[in-house]
Design an enzyme around this catalytic site. Sequence first.
Site: not given
Ligand code: SAH
Length: 347
Positions: A90, A103, A110, A114, A117, A161, A192, A217, A336
């Site tokens: 995406e 983005c 991934c 997390c 996510c 990542e 990021s 976070h 995401c």
């Molecule tokens: N792996 C990298 C980049 C991808 S995630 C990272 O962790 O930074 C990009 C950003 O979107 C990260 O800050 C992640 O924590 C956030 N993110 C993921 N799912 C989300 C959601 N449902 N709502 C808001 N932010 C989210």
Amino acid sequence: MENLLGYSLERMTDCFVARGQSKFRAKQVFGWIYGKGVLDFDKMTDVSLSFREELKRDFCLSLPSIIAKQVASDGTVKLLLRLEDGAKVEEVMMPYDYGCPICVSSEVGCSMGCAFCASGLLKKERGLTSAEMVGQLLVMNQVLSEYGLRVTHINVMGTGEPFDNYDNVMEFIRIANCQAGLAIGARHITVSTCGLPEGIRRYGKEGLQTNLALSLHAPNDKIRNKIMPVSLKYPMKELIAAIKDYLSTSGRRVTFEYILLSGVNDTLECADELARLIRDNDLFAYVNLIPYNEVKEMKWKRSSKSSVSAFHNALLKKGINATVRKEFGGDIDAACGQLRVKYEKQQ
Ligand code: SAH
């Protein structure tokens, strides 16, 4: 056949020189592809016919195809793309008044896990090639050209990542940034990470003026361990040490991303602790507060508007430079991984 998209000017030059061509040849071809948007070797009329034939024999210039396109009422564009091997990724473009940032995804799925996510619902299959990341940029430019727009900023913040796929991400950045082509300014490019210390240090030594965002976070290991498994491997202390090294080698400030999850990390104590973490360690970080985009399959709830603004004000009062991220794409699957998860379920 090898995709010539994904070659930085430096790599293309080495490749063409090894084939007996002048250095200038690479600049011409790179300029056709990224400056003029020409993806057909036959149309590169100032390149000798014989070398064009050689390029056609050995290389392709192929873009991902669009499986699904959603355009929100606010102008946000989300694309689900199919890659050559059938994998799906995406990308999203959010229409800010300052321009059109995209983005970009860096991996298929991934493995960072997390807890909040949607991307993590689909395990990592592989990293994307630089060609596949450049492809996301070029496809979005094609879509935006219908509206007289083009991509102005790049956030490597989609699925994946980036520091888990370091070399390909950096090659992609060199291509996007190159003056002979798309010329997207380094200060308009942000990577990021969920917090991989080795990647952070390496990125700081690249000598680029690009930006780093860190998905923090949480203000401490206790909370971070609950929502980000990467924190078990690299606790706060190690992360802070890596950021300090990054600050001193790159001279660039870092942005901390901070999703506000109701009842998890959004109390005023958390805001105080975050402010102290930044100040006591001289991190000079900006904080970007992110209203959580709820994911149907998950239990996490977004913080209320009043908690978000109380948290924000608490940081400001402590002298921390903090903003609340503007929300886009409320009526589409803009978070995401959401669109791909939905698509896979429908199949
Ligand atoms: N792996 C990298 C980049 C991808 S995630 C990272 O962790 O930074 C990009 C950003 O979107 C990260 O800050 C992640 O924590 C956030 N993110 C993921 N799912 C989300 C959601 N449902 N709502 C808001 N932010 C989210």
